[in-house]
Design an enzyme around this catalytic site. Structure first.
Site, mmCIF file in Angstrom:
data_model
loop_
_atom_site.group_PDB
_atom_site.id
_atom_site.type_symbol
_atom_site.label_atom_id
_atom_site.label_comp_id
_atom_site.label_asym_id
_atom_site.label_seq_id
_atom_site.Cartn_x
_atom_site.Cartn_y
_atom_site.Cartn_z
ATOM 1 N N GLY A 57 0.827 -1.210 0.000
ATOM 2 C CA GLY A 57 0.000 0.000 0.000
ATOM 3 C C GLY A 57 0.855 1.251 0.000
ATOM 4 O O GLY A 57 2.072 1.198 0.157
ATOM 5 N N ASP A 79 9.090 5.904 7.613
ATOM 6 C CA ASP A 79 8.781 7.240 8.145
ATOM 7 C C ASP A 79 7.787 8.007 7.276
ATOM 8 O O ASP A 79 7.402 9.121 7.605
ATOM 9 C CB ASP A 79 10.072 8.058 8.310
ATOM 10 C CG ASP A 79 10.809 8.259 6.992
ATOM 11 O OD1 ASP A 79 10.300 7.802 5.939
ATOM 12 O OD2 ASP A 79 11.902 8.852 7.006
ATOM 13 N N ARG A 104 3.496 13.115 -8.430
ATOM 14 C CA ARG A 104 3.526 12.171 -9.546
ATOM 15 C C ARG A 104 2.182 12.186 -10.258
ATOM 16 O O ARG A 104 1.133 12.184 -9.631
ATOM 17 C CB ARG A 104 3.832 10.771 -9.016
ATOM 18 C CG ARG A 104 3.839 9.712 -10.094
ATOM 19 C CD ARG A 104 4.626 8.494 -9.669
ATOM 20 N NE ARG A 104 4.021 7.786 -8.552
ATOM 21 C CZ ARG A 104 4.641 6.830 -7.873
ATOM 22 N NH1 ARG A 104 5.862 6.474 -8.161
ATOM 23 N NH2 ARG A 104 4.031 6.227 -6.883
ATOM 24 N N ASP A 144 4.157 -4.869 -7.499
ATOM 25 C CA ASP A 144 3.572 -3.604 -7.037
ATOM 26 C C ASP A 144 4.157 -2.426 -7.809
ATOM 27 O O ASP A 144 3.685 -1.298 -7.660
ATOM 28 C CB ASP A 144 3.795 -3.411 -5.530
ATOM 29 C CG ASP A 144 5.251 -3.589 -5.123
ATOM 30 O OD1 ASP A 144 5.802 -4.671 -5.371
ATOM 31 O OD2 ASP A 144 5.842 -2.643 -4.575
ATOM 32 N N ASP A 187 7.964 3.883 -10.778
ATOM 33 C CA ASP A 187 8.949 3.621 -9.724
ATOM 34 C C ASP A 187 10.377 3.683 -10.267
ATOM 35 O O ASP A 187 10.846 2.765 -10.943
ATOM 36 C CB ASP A 187 8.710 2.279 -9.020
ATOM 37 C CG ASP A 187 9.376 2.280 -7.647
ATOM 38 O OD1 ASP A 187 10.537 2.725 -7.556
ATOM 39 O OD2 ASP A 187 8.736 1.860 -6.674
HETATM 40 P P1 AMP Z 1 8.950 1.129 -3.154
HETATM 41 O O1 AMP Z 1 10.266 0.512 -2.828
HETATM 42 O O2 AMP Z 1 8.996 2.619 -3.243
HETATM 43 O O3 AMP Z 1 8.288 0.487 -4.319
HETATM 44 O O4 AMP Z 1 8.015 0.830 -1.897
HETATM 45 C C1 AMP Z 1 7.659 -0.460 -1.472
HETATM 46 C C2 AMP Z 1 6.701 -0.331 -0.305
HETATM 47 O O5 AMP Z 1 7.345 0.290 0.811
HETATM 48 C C3 AMP Z 1 5.453 0.499 -0.587
HETATM 49 O O6 AMP Z 1 4.387 -0.041 0.147
HETATM 50 C C4 AMP Z 1 5.847 1.849 -0.059
HETATM 51 O O7 AMP Z 1 4.742 2.642 0.266
HETATM 52 C C5 AMP Z 1 6.641 1.472 1.180
HETATM 53 N N1 AMP Z 1 7.610 2.519 1.535
HETATM 54 C C6 AMP Z 1 8.715 2.866 0.857
HETATM 55 N N2 AMP Z 1 9.364 3.859 1.474
HETATM 56 C C7 AMP Z 1 8.658 4.163 2.589
HETATM 57 C C8 AMP Z 1 8.809 5.101 3.648
HETATM 58 N N3 AMP Z 1 9.843 5.941 3.693
HETATM 59 N N4 AMP Z 1 7.873 5.117 4.604
HETATM 60 C C9 AMP Z 1 6.833 4.276 4.564
HETATM 61 N N5 AMP Z 1 6.627 3.375 3.610
HETATM 62 C C10 AMP Z 1 7.528 3.303 2.619
HETATM 63 MG MG MG Z 2 6.902 1.070 -5.555
#
Ligand code: AMP
Ligand code: MG
Length: 486
Positions: free
Chosen positions: A83, A118, A169, A245, A255
């Site tokens: 999410g 965070d 975005r 995702d 991403d």
């Molecule tokens: P991503 O690596 O950006 O595709 O993120 C993978 C998952 O980790 C997603 O559910 C993001 O919302 C969550 N996520 C990534 N960075 C953060 C962050 N700094 N704080 C909270 N959730 C994060």
């Molecule tokens: Mg992502």
């Protein structure tokens, strides 16, 4: 200004959440051209107002902010709940193209999906996403886009304190393969159907009345992803984190965490610091896309046919058709890169031979193809083709390619023009991105960011003053690993 179609879906699709205000938002960049395409009427010169809005400090009237629920297969492992952990959807706006576009803020603080995170984003990754998403667009590759970037006036803690930032975005939508998996894993077939109907209406309206709309949906997503990944390969793009995702059902690239463009051609190239097995290596991207699409197909099975065996048989056939769609698209793009329009039986071999030589000589992917453009037409000087120069196998290949070119209907001059429109001169090379990030983070200097962004806006044109951006990194400039930077 907002339509809130996703917010009208059942409450289990998302959590309503407001951004957490930040201390001192400052606008780094506003994409006025995109704002116009989206028919957004903001005063571009009122940067303080824009900073307040696109940091989430001020909510626009009509916005119903929400964090979307989704799941995902990360490096092959299923995570039932991911999410938007640091992002919210403000709502959708209707662009000049009459289509809906998501307006989404990334880095706005914690949400119910944050887990240990965070909820914030760091300036470096925000600049990287801005640069690469806009470069992809200029290259003609479907991609989410960036409307704005602001710094927050607050630090976020990664390995050390770094400036926080928020990115706006814009996406055709943020529905991912993982969004379908989220409901499928819960056995919530009703939600899968509602989501599928939503996606059909929004992205594939032409199949709405079909006899098997859900099988058609699968087919359509397979086709768009096959086309997308083929285009990535044509420009040497390595996505780096093709988890389910991070795969949209609209067919846009999304991403830009650990992504990179090839310098020297290497089919096994991996940049992501966490991809130890090379799962998301350059040449593994088509098989991985197909693997992800099989996960998408699994989520749709109950909608495809009440009889599971029949559903599996039909879905399998469609997913297995990925290669039959991908291969010709890939080859057609490679042909264009070589200035060829007519299909001939030896073309795939011709392309493979060149790639093999480039791999052996560690030739720069972008420079080599761009250099070849000058050899299709009448030429004043033989261009420097880097490590291929003087290679006997390469000379032989050149002769074969030039002979093949003579079988084309077009004149050499026209072929050279076709090639220049298919082989970018300027790509977002990783070492340049690193340099502009260092300048921004350490010295609050955004000049390199602005400059590079502007060069990348016209990737196929000659820009004599931007010659340095065509160069491959020197040994000490090379960036071997990129980090998600979350
Ligand atoms: P991503 O690596 O950006 O595709 O993120 C993978 C998952 O980790 C997603 O559910 C993001 O919302 C969550 N996520 C990534 N960075 C953060 C962050 N700094 N704080 C909270 N959730 C994060
Ligand atoms: Mg992502």
């Amino acid at each position: 200004m907002f339509e809130n179609t996703y917010a009208r879906l059942p409450p289990r699709f998302y959590s309503r959440v407001d951004p957490t205000p930040v201390a001192a938002p400052r606008l780094i960049k506003w994409n006025a051209e995109l704002a116009e395409q989206l028919q957004l009427q903001f005063n571009s010169s009122d940067s303080q107002h824009l900073a307040q809005i696109f940091s989430g400090n001020k909510l626009l009237a009509g916005s119903e902010p929400l964090a979307m629920a989704y799941a995902g297969q990360q490096f092959g492992h299923f995570v039932p709940q991911l999410g938007d952990g640091r992002a919210i959807l403000l709502g959708e706006v209707r662009g000049a193209d009459h289509a809906l576009h998501d307006v989404h803020l990334k880095g706005i603080g914690r949400t119910p999906y944050s887990r240990g995170g965070d909820g914030r984003a760091a300036l470096g990754p925000v600049l990287r996403e801005y640069i690469v998403s806009e470069a992809m667009t200029a290259l003609g590759i479907p991609s989410t886009r960036t409307l704005a970037a602001v710094t927050t006036g607050e630090n976020v803690f990664r390995d050390q304190p770094v400036p926080g930032a928020i990115l706006t975005r814009i996406a055709a939508s943020h529905v991912r393969v993982g969004t379908f998996q989220y409901f499928a894993a819960r056995g919530d077939v009703e939600a899968v159907r509602i989501l599928a109907d939503y996606v059909i209406q929004r992205h594939y309206p032409e199949i709405a009345g079909a006899t098997s709309p859900y099988l058609q949906l699968l087919q359509s997503v397979v086709a768009r992803q096959a086309s997308l990944v083929a285009r990535w390969l044509h420009v040497g793009f390595v996505h780096g984190v093709m988890n389910t995702d991070n795969m949209t059902v609209s067919g846009e690239t999304i991403d830009f965490g650990p992504c990179a463009f090839l310098d020297a051609y290497d089919p096994d190239a991996v940049f992501s610091s966490i991809d130890h097995q090379g799962r998301y290596a350059y040449s593994n991207q088509a098989p991985i896309a197909q693997w992800n699409l099989a996960r998408f197909a699994e989520s749709l099975l109950p909608l495809i046919d009440a009889d599971t065996d029949r559903a599996v048989a039909q879905a399998t056939e469609v997913v297995e058709g990925f290669s039959a769609t991908f291969e010709p698209l890939w080859l057609a793009g490679m042909r264009s890169k070589l200035g060829l329009e007519q299909a001939q039986s030896g073309d795939a071999a011709l392309v493979e031979q060149l790639l093999a030589i480039m791999q052996r000589t560690a030739a720069d992917f972008t420079q080599t193809f761009r250099g070849l453009c000058a050899l299709a037409g009448p030429r004043a000087a033989v261009p420097d083709l880097g490590p291929c120069n003087g290679d006997p196998a390469f000379n032989e290949w050149l002769a074969a390619w030039q002979a093949r070119g003579e079988a084309e209907k077009r004149t050499p001059l026209e072929r050279a023009a076709l090639m220049r429109a298919s082989n970018p001169k300027y790509i977002p090379r990783n070492h340049r991105i690193e340099q502009l990030i260092v300048a921004a983070v350490e010295a609050q200097d955004f000049a390199l960011f602005e400059q590079f962004l502007s060069v990348l806006g016209r990737p196929y044109e000659e820009q004599p003053s931007a010659e340095r951006y065509t160069q491959a990194p020197r040994a000490e400039e090379r960036v071997l690993r990129t980090f998600c930077g979350t």
